[in-house]
Design an enzyme around this catalytic site. Structure first.
Site, PDB file in Angstrom:
ATOM      1  CD  GLU A 264      -2.902  -1.048   2.417  1.00  0.00           C
ATOM      2  OE1 GLU A 264      -2.818  -0.075   3.209  1.00  0.00           O
ATOM      3  OE2 GLU A 264      -3.745  -1.946   2.556  1.00  0.00           O
ATOM      4  CG  HIS A 282      -6.144   0.635   4.821  1.00  0.00           C
ATOM      5  ND1 HIS A 282      -4.893   0.121   5.006  1.00  0.00           N
ATOM      6  CD2 HIS A 282      -6.799   0.410   5.995  1.00  0.00           C
ATOM      7  CE1 HIS A 282      -4.775  -0.381   6.232  1.00  0.00           C
ATOM      8  NE2 HIS A 282      -5.918  -0.212   6.851  1.00  0.00           N
TER       9      HIS A 282
END
Length: 532
Positions: A264, A282
């Site tokens: 990420e 997220h």
């Protein structure tokens, strides 16, 4: 002087105000966390650092953080904090695991609905002016079996919500007791059983390398029921994304919904652009309520620690509630003093530390007391060690730590006894806390005493013969050393004896030499204790 805290990420003004209201000097610089060079320049001024995910607490930052005592992460994940480096530096790392539990659980349920009914794809198609009603045939959640991997705080809420949706809930969690499972009205199963029976699988475990890492590996994914749908709103790296992509393409897995990814920010991923895969960036904790809750919680936790010593939701130290801190404070100090005595008296490498807790203290938070005792012992070799770093240092040196607790077995309501073991000897010291809250030494080398603890002390051992008190008093007096307290003890008449002198200032080396030159003492040792 008031503790000083830096807020280097975007916390709410309400959270910042909590620090101010508690009397803490706070600097609110919400964009500073993105500038690691500037952060390294200023971090040395602060006792506390409050962050979200933008600030990276690296070994470089920690090296510059000469006064830092606590890092507070508003949220659950602390991947942006080097916890090993923080522990070695003696910095507590806290998170806020409860502030966004409901939000994350709700997101998992929403993702389950989204993948079951193909809502994102259907929405995109409808926005494009198509009317593909027959293309988006979904499935109901009612009467389906939901497999929950990790039935802790968030997983437990998901179980509860799923039961409300009339799903059959099974859970795999090595820490879930049969009693707790029954209370939650879920069936506790082994992982293979969960994989083979579940229509939906949702993950709610932390990422732990070698433990939960790839818990849904290619091998485990192959064990799943055909047509399963998999939801991950927990942590990236729990699922083998490439293996899952292949099973989605083959049709074995009917759908997936992922909020977290192995890498990420996720700019590319094997799951992207596959049909019936729902992806979000997220967002598990991304609600107004959750962001406010975790910000307020981290401000409270950090304030409590800096002002009272209460440790809540720490990842590298046992938690000590504010109520425990009030009761345990004198005992924690006693444990440190006992450790400091044993450490200063031990010149050989330490092999083991044995700690005995008796009476009232045996029912307290022994993990915290252990940390304090170990810190006291290790300070001789490393003066900067504290309750956070001491267990790490002891482990690195291969020191074995053992703890025993027992019901009241002596004249005191409670006491602590520390025994340090080296290759050639064992040395023990015991102490208690009197009703005035002051720690006392009550036994050294098996000899009973009652000694008040001061910053500067002199310890002697000798044969039990006349003249010891006179020699000590005369030598101290002739050299301008004022004695605040004088304690004697002996094993038996004419046997081994000890003396502890609490003096107003450190005893100079030449004075110690004069005592040794008398020939009356086996050992003369100056000791220092942090009584602040």
């Amino acid at each position: 002087m008031a503790p000083k805290v830096l807020v280097s990420d975007k916390l709410s003004e309400t959270a910042v105000q909590i620090f101010r209201d508690r009397g803490i000097d706070v600097d609110f610089m919400p964009d500073l966390g993105k500038d690691k060079e500037k952060l390294a320049e200023v971090i040395g001024q602060y006792d506390g650092l409050a962050i979200r995910s933008a600030t990276k607490v690296t070994p470089t930052i920690l090296e510059a953080a000469t006064n830092l005592k606590v890092v507070g992460r508003a949220g659950i994940g602390t991947d942006n904090v080097d916890k090993e480096a923080a522990s070695k530096k003696g910095v507590i790392v806290m998170n806020t695991p409860f502030g966004n539990m409901i939000t994350t659980a709700e997101h998992a349920i929403a993702m389950m609905f989204a993948v079951a009914r193909q809502i994102p794809e259907a929405s995109e198609s409808t926005h494009a002016g198509k009317w593909e009603k027959s293309k988006f045939m979904g499935v109901e959640l009612t009467n389906k079996t939901l497999g929950v991997i990790g039935a802790g705080n968030i997983g437990g809420i998901v179980c509860d919500r799923a039961r409300g949706l009339k799903m059959k809930v099974i859970a795999y969690d090595p820490f879930l007791s049969d009693e707790k499972a029954a209370k939650m009205h879920v069936e506790k199963v082994e992982l293979d059983d969960l994989l083979s029976r579940s229509d939906f699988i949702t993950l709610h475990v932390p990422f732990i390398a070698g433990v939960t890492e790839n818990i849904l590996s290619a091998e485990n994914l192959a064990k799943t029921k055909k047509g399963v749908r998999i939801v991950n709103c927990a942590r990236g790296g729990l699922v083998d994304e490439e293996a899952l992509a292949e099973l989605l393409k083959s049709g074995h897995v009917a759908g997936a919904a992922f909020d977290v990814f192995k890498v990420e920010p996720a700019k590319e991923n094997p799951l992207f652009n596959l049909p019936n895969v729902v992806c979000t960036p997220h967002l598990g904790a991304a609600t107004t309520e959750a962001q406010e809750n975790v910000a307020l919680q981290v401000a409270d936790q950090m304030s409590n620690y800096l002002l009272t010593g209460a440790v809540e939701n720490a990842l590298n130290m046992p938690s000590v509630t504010a109520e425990e801190a009030k009761v345990m404070g004198p005992w924690i100090k006693l444990a440190e003093h006992l450790g400091a005595f044993a450490g200063q008296m031990t010149d050989e490498p330490i092999k083991a530390i044995n700690i005995l807790y008796d009476g009232v203290v045996a029912d307290m938070n022994l993990e915290a007391l252990n940390c304090s005792a170990i810190a006291g012992i290790m300070k001789k070799a490393n003066p900067d060690v504290n309750m956070v770093s001491a267990p790490v240092v002891a482990k690195e040196r291969g020191i074995q730590i053992s703890t025993t607790n027992q019901d009241k077995a002596g004249a005191f309501d409670g006491y602590i006894k520390i025994t340090v073991v080296t290759e050639g000897m064992e040395r023990s010291v015991a102490g208690t806390v009197f009703s005035d809250g002051k720690p006392r030494f009550i036994q050294i080398k098996g000899i009973n005493i009652d000694a008040e603890i001061g910053a500067h002390m002199l310890y002697t051992t000798n044969e039990d013969v006349p003249g010891i008190i006179g020699t000590l008093g005369q030598t101290m007096g002739e050299n301008g050393v004022n004695i605040a307290n004088f304690t004697l003890g002996r094993s038996e008449v004419g046997g081994g004896a000890i003396a502890l002198l609490y003096v107003d200032e450190p005893v100079k080396a030449d004075v110690i030499a004069k005592l040794c030159d008398t020939g009356m003492f086996r050992q003369v040792k100056q000791l220092q204790f942090d009584v602040a």
